[in-house]
Motif scaffolding. Structure first.
Motif, short mmCIF file in Angstrom:
data_model
loop_
_atom_site.label_atom_id
_atom_site.label_comp_id
_atom_site.label_asym_id
_atom_site.label_seq_id
_atom_site.Cartn_x
_atom_site.Cartn_y
_atom_site.Cartn_z
N CYS A 1 -10.64 8.92 10.16
CA CYS A 1 -9.60 9.29 11.11
C CYS A 1 -8.22 9.29 10.46
CB CYS A 1 -9.57 8.30 12.28
SG CYS A 1 -11.09 8.18 13.21
N GLU A 2 -7.33 10.10 11.00
CA GLU A 2 -5.93 10.07 10.60
C GLU A 2 -5.25 8.88 11.28
OE1 GLU A 2 -4.40 12.04 8.40
OE2 GLU A 2 -6.33 13.01 8.03
N GLY A 3 -4.18 8.38 10.67
CA GLY A 3 -3.45 7.25 11.23
C GLY A 3 -2.95 7.51 12.64
N ALA A 4 -2.48 8.72 12.90
CA ALA A 4 -1.95 9.03 14.22
C ALA A 4 -3.02 8.91 15.31
CB ALA A 4 -1.36 10.44 14.23
N ALA A 5 -4.24 9.32 15.01
CA ALA A 5 -5.34 9.22 15.99
C ALA A 5 -5.66 7.77 16.28
CB ALA A 5 -6.57 9.96 15.48
N LEU A 6 -5.66 6.94 15.24
CA LEU A 6 -5.94 5.52 15.45
C LEU A 6 -4.80 4.85 16.22
CD1 LEU A 6 -7.45 4.80 11.95
CD2 LEU A 6 -8.66 4.58 14.13
N ARG A 7 -3.56 5.25 15.95
CA ARG A 7 -2.42 4.70 16.70
C ARG A 7 -2.49 5.09 18.17
NH1 ARG A 7 -0.10 5.51 11.88
NH2 ARG A 7 0.61 7.62 12.26
N ARG A 8 -2.85 6.34 18.44
CA ARG A 8 -2.99 6.77 19.84
C ARG A 8 -4.11 5.99 20.54
NH1 ARG A 8 -1.84 11.75 17.59
NH2 ARG A 8 -4.05 12.30 17.39
#
Length: 118
Positions: free
Chosen positions: A70-77
């Motif tokens: 996963c990309e960091g943004a997806a994990l943050r969301r």
């Protein structure tokens, strides 16, 4: 506004973002096979799955491996600050959590009580 659901004690698999069969496949898979197993799952669902897996002591490592897809943004969301940490963990070699392990040369603990003569 996003709404956070609490986990169910009665049926923990209920809150899993993928079918139980998928979790079973991941649990039995070799570590290097994990990316291929989650390849067809949308990234937002993979991110939620990574957080869900990481939140259980027996599936920490699988959660980190899924997070690596996963990309960091997806994990943050998916999980805010926890997503940030999971992203960072997934970008370095996996190290098992150390909580609950004994370190040092502490003496033995007995639940039998004191053996002193009175």
């Amino acid at each position: 506004m996003s709404q956070v659901r609490s986990l169910s004690v009665d049926d923990p698999i209920r809150d899993c973002p993928v079918p139980a069969e998928t979790v079973g496949l991941l649990a039995r898979a070799r570590p290097e096979a994990v990316p291929g197993l989650v390849d067809g799952i949308p990234e937002a669902t993979r991110a939620r799955l990574a957080v869900w897996l990481y939140g259980r002591s027996h599936t920490h490592e699988i959660g980190v491996r899924v997070a690596a897809t996963c990309e960091g943004a997806a994990l943050r969301r998916a999980a805010g600050l926890v997503g940030n940490v999971l992203y960072d963990l997934s970008r370095r070699p996996y190290a098992a959590p150390s909580h609950g392990t004994r370190t040092g040369s502490a003496g033995r603990i007995s639940l039998g009580g004191s053996r002193r003569a009175v």
